[in-house]
Design a protein around this motif. Structure first.
Motif, PDB file in Angstrom:
ATOM      1  N   GLN A  57     -10.391   3.157  -1.079  1.00  0.00           N
ATOM      2  CA  GLN A  57      -9.720   3.483  -1.509  1.00  0.00           C
ATOM      3  C   GLN A  57      -8.552   4.270  -2.819  1.00  0.00           C
ATOM      4  N   ARG A  58      -7.685   2.703  -3.325  1.00  0.00           N
ATOM      5  CA  ARG A  58      -7.457   2.999  -4.108  1.00  0.00           C
ATOM      6  C   ARG A  58      -7.889   2.821  -5.741  1.00  0.00           C
ATOM      7  N   GLU A 118     -10.911  -2.401   1.520  1.00  0.00           N
ATOM      8  CA  GLU A 118     -10.538  -1.179   1.945  1.00  0.00           C
ATOM      9  C   GLU A 118      -9.820  -0.766   0.851  1.00  0.00           C
ATOM     10  N   ASP A 119      -9.410  -1.555  -0.181  1.00  0.00           N
ATOM     11  CA  ASP A 119      -8.186  -1.269  -0.717  1.00  0.00           C
ATOM     12  C   ASP A 119      -9.268  -1.032  -2.008  1.00  0.00           C
ATOM     13  N   HIS A 156      -2.729  -9.107  -2.774  1.00  0.00           N
ATOM     14  CA  HIS A 156      -4.142  -8.807  -2.880  1.00  0.00           C
ATOM     15  C   HIS A 156      -4.654 -10.883  -3.609  1.00  0.00           C
ATOM     16  N   TRP A 171     -10.181  -5.959   3.975  1.00  0.00           N
ATOM     17  CA  TRP A 171      -8.118  -5.256   2.931  1.00  0.00           C
ATOM     18  C   TRP A 171      -8.169  -5.385   2.179  1.00  0.00           C
ATOM     19  N   ASP A 199       0.707   4.068  -2.505  1.00  0.00           N
ATOM     20  CA  ASP A 199       0.922   5.471  -2.351  1.00  0.00           C
ATOM     21  C   ASP A 199       1.706   6.519  -2.600  1.00  0.00           C
ATOM     22  N   LEU A 222       1.389  -5.482  -4.717  1.00  0.00           N
ATOM     23  CA  LEU A 222       0.639  -5.056  -3.767  1.00  0.00           C
ATOM     24  C   LEU A 222      -0.731  -5.707  -4.448  1.00  0.00           C
ATOM     25  N   ARG A 282       0.489  -1.414   0.206  1.00  0.00           N
ATOM     26  CA  ARG A 282       0.280  -0.253  -0.400  1.00  0.00           C
ATOM     27  C   ARG A 282       0.706   1.115  -0.308  1.00  0.00           C
TER      28      ARG A 282
END
Length: 143
Positions: free
Chosen positions: A124-125, A120-121, A100, A117, A86, A96, A82
């Motif tokens: 967020q991503r 979330e990714d 995953h 997780w 980022d 990543l 992450r």
């Protein structure tokens, strides 16, 4: 001689990763002692190549554990992956995604945490491959 090998290693690795050598190793700004913890120290200072190296080693260690015991803790490689994504480090996306995939195959020690997780990714991503992986781990979990 040790200094030469470290500089050579960072130069060769940087070339392989297509990263300018100056971004990898700078004698003037390096406050890390030249011992066995040098890479980890550089990673703590924000050197992206060092972070990638530490991240990849943590992933490999977890993957080896999966092969021997069936489950592993992917917390550390996920965190580093992450951080690299980022920071827009191009190899971070690959790392990543590897993490995953391990999460989606149920190889993390906590299946509920792995699902959280992945969600979330995705939120967020906005990684386009994540809905498929989320549904692999928990069918019907992505809208």
């Amino acid at each position: 001689m040790e200094k030469f090998f470290k500089l050579f290693f960072s130069s060769v690795t940087a070339l392989a990763l297509m990263i300018p050598v100056g971004a990898v190793y700078s004698e003037e700004t390096d406050t890390c002692s030249r011992d066995e913890n040098w890479i980890e120290c550089r990673a703590e200072q924000g050197d992206l190549l060092a972070i990638y190296k530490v991240a990849r080693e943590s992933y490999d260690k977890a993957y080896d554990q999966v092969k021997s015991t069936g489950l592993a803790d992917f917390t550390v490689p996920l965190s580093y992956g992450r951080q690299l994504v980022d920071s827009k480090e191009r190899n971070g996306k690959r790392l990543l995604k590897m993490v995953h995939l391990q999460l989606s195959w149920g190889n993390h020690v906590n299946r509920d945490q792995a699902l959280q997780w992945l969600k979330e990714d995705y939120e967020q991503r906005k990684l386009d491959y994540l809905p498929v992986l989320i549904n692999r781990l928990a069918p019907g979990q992505v809208n």
